[in-house]
Scaffold this active site. Structure first.
Site, PDB file in Angstrom:
ATOM      1  N   LEU A  75       0.904  -1.158  -0.145  1.00  0.00           N
ATOM      2  CA  LEU A  75      -0.111  -0.010   0.013  1.00  0.00           C
ATOM      3  C   LEU A  75       0.928   1.300  -0.136  1.00  0.00           C
ATOM      4  O   LEU A  75       0.114   2.278   0.209  1.00  0.00           O
ATOM      5  CB  LEU A  75      -0.658   0.058   1.165  1.00  0.00           C
ATOM      6  CG  LEU A  75      -1.881  -1.108   1.202  1.00  0.00           C
ATOM      7  CD1 LEU A  75      -2.855  -1.246   2.430  1.00  0.00           C
ATOM      8  CD2 LEU A  75      -3.068  -1.127   0.056  1.00  0.00           C
ATOM      9  N   CYS A  76       2.229   1.144  -0.305  1.00  0.00           N
ATOM     10  CA  CYS A  76       3.017   2.364  -0.279  1.00  0.00           C
ATOM     11  C   CYS A  76       2.794   3.073  -1.609  1.00  0.00           C
ATOM     12  O   CYS A  76       2.746   2.305  -2.553  1.00  0.00           O
ATOM     13  CB  CYS A  76       4.621   1.901  -0.084  1.00  0.00           C
ATOM     14  SG  CYS A  76       4.997   1.816   1.436  1.00  0.00           S
ATOM     15  N   HIS A  77       2.919   4.439  -1.571  1.00  0.00           N
ATOM     16  CA  HIS A  77       2.764   4.836  -3.012  1.00  0.00           C
ATOM     17  C   HIS A  77       3.974   5.081  -3.582  1.00  0.00           C
ATOM     18  O   HIS A  77       5.113   5.146  -2.982  1.00  0.00           O
ATOM     19  CB  HIS A  77       2.268   6.504  -2.504  1.00  0.00           C
ATOM     20  CG  HIS A  77       1.079   6.852  -1.836  1.00  0.00           C
ATOM     21  ND1 HIS A  77       0.904   6.592  -0.637  1.00  0.00           N
ATOM     22  CD2 HIS A  77       0.012   7.036  -2.611  1.00  0.00           C
ATOM     23  CE1 HIS A  77      -0.575   6.944  -0.368  1.00  0.00           C
ATOM     24  NE2 HIS A  77      -1.095   7.138  -1.666  1.00  0.00           N
ATOM     25  N   MET A 113       8.829   4.725   4.913  1.00  0.00           N
ATOM     26  CA  MET A 113       9.042   3.510   4.662  1.00  0.00           C
ATOM     27  C   MET A 113      10.173   3.096   3.699  1.00  0.00           C
ATOM     28  O   MET A 113      10.865   2.250   3.856  1.00  0.00           O
ATOM     29  CB  MET A 113       7.832   2.770   4.022  1.00  0.00           C
ATOM     30  CG  MET A 113       6.630   2.881   4.979  1.00  0.00           C
ATOM     31  SD  MET A 113       6.716   2.068   6.619  1.00  0.00           S
ATOM     32  CE  MET A 113       7.416   0.284   5.848  1.00  0.00           C
ATOM     33  N   GLU A 114      10.469   4.097   2.861  1.00  0.00           N
ATOM     34  CA  GLU A 114      11.561   4.174   1.945  1.00  0.00           C
ATOM     35  C   GLU A 114      12.974   4.120   2.744  1.00  0.00           C
ATOM     36  O   GLU A 114      13.879   3.343   2.363  1.00  0.00           O
ATOM     37  CB  GLU A 114      11.470   5.546   0.904  1.00  0.00           C
ATOM     38  CG  GLU A 114      10.680   5.319   0.244  1.00  0.00           C
ATOM     39  CD  GLU A 114       9.239   5.398   0.479  1.00  0.00           C
ATOM     40  OE1 GLU A 114       8.169   5.097  -0.199  1.00  0.00           O
ATOM     41  OE2 GLU A 114       8.728   6.015   1.589  1.00  0.00           O
ATOM     42  N   ASP A 128      24.117 -11.229   3.406  1.00  0.00           N
ATOM     43  CA  ASP A 128      24.135 -12.232   2.193  1.00  0.00           C
ATOM     44  C   ASP A 128      25.495 -12.471   1.726  1.00  0.00           C
ATOM     45  O   ASP A 128      25.923 -13.394   1.528  1.00  0.00           O
ATOM     46  CB  ASP A 128      23.336 -11.810   1.214  1.00  0.00           C
ATOM     47  CG  ASP A 128      23.350 -12.508  -0.032  1.00  0.00           C
ATOM     48  OD1 ASP A 128      22.849 -13.801   0.180  1.00  0.00           O
ATOM     49  OD2 ASP A 128      23.806 -11.984  -1.233  1.00  0.00           O
TER      50      ASP A 128
END
EC number: 4.6.1.17
Length: 159
Positions: A75-77, A113-114, A128
């Protein structure tokens, strides 16, 4: 208490409509910490890891992740980021790498969020690249440190 903005009046998930929000400069900084053995940190900092420059690859991965955040979190733009920086700071006293990710834009929604995604993916990239030489790597302390802009203004974590 505020209601969850990603749920409509029927409790269904939806993307928040930000079309009426004011365009402002918005910025957010997040962190992650990657803890490892002394030997692994030394391998990273002196550049002797056989996979190459771990910190450079992690920085690029974090930047790419911020740019692709809306592809990863439903739901992130999708945002037109004007700045993404990922700092990777070796911490020899704690055998760790502190990751600081900052995202910025002029827009109608925040970039928390970014920044969190950038810090997380940079940490995952270190994991990793180093998992073959260190099975005990720990990723921790992923959190928002600061956000600026928008209706809610300036917020900074209490330290």
């Amino acid at each position: 208490m505020s209601r969850l903005t990603h749920l409509d009046e029927n409790g269904h998930a939806n993307m928040v409509d930000v079309s009426e929000k004011t365009v402002t400069t918005r910025e957010a900084t997040a962190q992650a910490v990657v803890t490892m053995t002394t030997e692994t940190l030394e391998m990273i900092t002196v550049g002797s890891h056989k996979k190459g420059d771990v910190l450079a690859v992690a920085r690029i991965a974090g930047i790419q992740a911020a740019k692709r955040c809306s592809d990863l979190i439903p739901l992130c733009h999708p945002l037109m980021l004007s700045k993404v920086s990922v700092e990777l700071l070796p911490q020899p006293d704690s055998d760790s790498v502190l990751i600081l990710a900052t995202c910025k834009l002029a827009g109608q929604t925040g970039v928390e969020m970014e920044a969190l995604t950038a810090a997380s993916v940079a940490a995952l990239t270190i994991y990793d690249m180093c998992k073959a030489v260190d099975k005990g790597i720990v990723i921790s302390d992923v959190k928002l440190l600061e956000k600026k802009g928008g209706k809610s203004g300036h917020w900074k974590v209490n330290t």
